[in-house]
Design a protein around this motif. Structure first.
Motif, PDB file in Angstrom:
ATOM      1  N   LEU A 410       0.870  -1.189   0.000  1.00 23.69           N
ATOM      2  CA  LEU A 410       0.000   0.000   0.000  1.00 23.69           C
ATOM      3  C   LEU A 410       0.898   1.228   0.000  1.00 23.69           C
ATOM      4  N   SER A 431       3.785  -2.959   9.547  1.00 24.06           N
ATOM      5  CA  SER A 431       2.865  -3.856   8.851  1.00 24.06           C
ATOM      6  C   SER A 431       3.701  -4.865   8.069  1.00 24.06           C
ATOM      7  N   LYS A 455      -6.724  -1.712   6.775  1.00 26.03           N
ATOM      8  CA  LYS A 455      -5.433  -1.810   6.095  1.00 26.03           C
ATOM      9  C   LYS A 455      -5.025  -3.266   5.903  1.00 26.03           C
ATOM     10  N   SER A 458      -6.882  -4.700   3.065  1.00 25.42           N
ATOM     11  CA  SER A 458      -6.372  -4.180   1.786  1.00 25.42           C
ATOM     12  C   SER A 458      -5.062  -4.858   1.389  1.00 25.42           C
TER      13      SER A 458
END
Length: 470
Positions: A410, A431, A455, A458
């Motif tokens: 992302l 992450s 998130k 995603s």
């Protein structure tokens, strides 16, 4: 017939297809040959079994083979958990253990777990040696009557010593002061009435559900994950209980639900118990997690200056480190957690007891303790997706990702790549994304963690797209 191999934790197969009495005897003959190799000393092995279809009969067949090879057998009188079987290895200084179980697998399966003389999962090297002995020799058999006459077979209640150990491991004096109310879903498995028996004589109310033997497991896999625990979650949402617990088919894994009906991930359970050991019990030691484990454990270990190990997925890798050094806690994403001053094996009931002990010690709800952790360390959402993945892509995926790794997940820059089990991309904001391929099925497992649920969803979505483009 499929090739018989030991997987992540033993051999598992569908009953009546590959999991037959003949194949069980064949595998146990190989174990017998392994145990008798190069030593004239008399060996002794414990056999435990869960509540699956015909488990007790398969256990008896295993005992007949071991005794036929001159190996003494301590056979559990009734179904028993994996940790209780392993504790018997340690307490009685046995040469190993066999557990007839398919753990959390669907009802159609059964299996064999083999444990070494150290009371934990056999090393990959040991399992390879046993596999090399498959079908080398025809199974030697001895009836139970003859084995008893020759003093090769003893049948005992082995659960009692497990309960006695759990009573001395937890702070029973503290728990006796508590009047908390607990629901435990034992998922028709070997957890049965263990929690009730440990806490007998306290003011704690225990409501055990799904404790009867049901080889179909009510149509659900006996795995303590949210999708299999609708009944427990529903009970907790109605109120009146302080915590909901769940154990899997052989009671070596833990699941939990807070007093509001929110499922607590295994990552957070392990983090809770680690903090309880450090802050409440004042214990020290190293921490072991797998590559799919939460970064929350990393942050806790860093704060308290504890050595942290990261292993491939599979408790056998954690077990090896627990045998070599002073490990405080070691666990995996599946909910299997091992503890200091015990055995190098997981224990779901002990995990649940330690969560209760933490609540009693801090005089707080489990959701309140989790809120405190969130304030201190931030929030962590961890998810996993198992997707069917074409066989022709499996061999290309990891090499392709190694050759052309993503720069970002992302909007977060990738700062580290790990490839000792699948391939993992770790970002600057903590992450991460992990790809792991099943060795036995056309399955790709995608794991991810981020600081918001949106998130993490995603990341998994983009990872799925990334994998399908290979």
């Amino acid at each position: 017939m499929a090739e018989i191999k030991f997987g992540t934790d033993g051999w598992r197969a569908i009953i009546g297809e590959d999991y037959t009495f003949d194949n069980v005897r064949m595998v146990v003959q190989a174990i017998s040959d392994y145990l008798n190799k190069g030593s004239g000393r008399e060996k002794e092995v414990v056999i435990g079994y869960d509540m699956r279809f015909l488990s007790e009969k398969f256990a008896s067949a295993a005992a007949e083979v071991l005794c036929g090879n001159g190996i003494k057998v301590l056979l559990s009188k009734d179904n028993i958990s994996t940790p209780a079987t392993c504790l018997a290895i340690k307490n009685r200084k046995l040469d190993g253990g066999i557990i007839i179980t398919a753990s959390h697998n669907p009802a159609a399966y059964n299996g064999i777990k083999y444990r070494g003389d150290f009371a934990g999962p056999a090393d990959p090297e040991m399992l390879k040696e046993i596999e090399a002995l498959f079908r080398k020799n025809k199974p030697k058999l001895m009836s139970q009557e003859e084995a008893k006459r020759k003093k090769l077979l003893k049948i005992e209640d082995l659960t009692k010593e497990h309960i006695a150990f759990l009573k001395q491991y937890v702070d029973l004096k503290l728990l006796k002061k508590s009047s908390m109310k607990v629901v435990i879903d034992v998922m028709n498995g070997a957890g049965e009435d263990l929690l009730e028996r440990v806490l007998e004589g306290t003011k704690i109310t225990i409501n055990t559900i799904n404790s009867e033997r049901n080889p179909y497991f009510r149509g659900k896999n006996p795995e303590p994950i949210a999708s299999n625990l609708e009944g427990l979650i529903s009970i907790m949402k109605k109120g009146g209980y302080n915590i909901g617990l769940a154990t899997d088919g052989d009671a070596d894994r833990i699941g939990a639900v807070d007093e509001k009906g929110n499922f607590i991930s295994s990552h957070k359970i392990m983090s809770l118990i680690l903090l309880h050991f450090i802050e409440d019990r004042k214990m020290k030691g190293s921490v072991v997690k797998t590559i799919s484990g939460t970064s929350l454990l990393t942050k806790i270990a860093k704060k308290y200056k504890l050595k942290l190990h990261e292993t491939p997925v599979g408790f056998k890798y954690i077990c090896k480190i627990m045998r070599e050094e002073d490990v405080l806690i070691g666990g995996e994403e599946s909910g299997g957690i091992g503890f200091k001053n015990y055995i190098p094996e997981r224990d779901g009931v002990l995990s649940g007891l330690l969560l209760m002990e933490m609540m009693a010690y801090r005089k707080k709800s489990i959701s309140g303790i989790l809120d405190d952790i969130k304030k201190e360390y931030g929030d962590f959402f961890t998810k996993r997706l198992d997707m069917k993945y074409p066989e022709d892509k499996k061999s290309r995926l990891i090499p392709a990702l190694k050759k052309s790794p993503p720069d970002k997940l992302l909007d977060s820059k990738v700062r580290e790549v790990q490839s000792f089990d699948g391939i993992k991309f770790i970002c600057e904001d903590e992450s991460w994304l992990l790809f792991r391929l099943s060795g036995t099925e056309p399955i790709l497992r995608i794991y991810a963690e981020a600081n918001t649920e949106k998130k993490v969803d995603s990341i998994i979505k983009s990872a799925k797209e990334m994998a399908l483009k290979i």
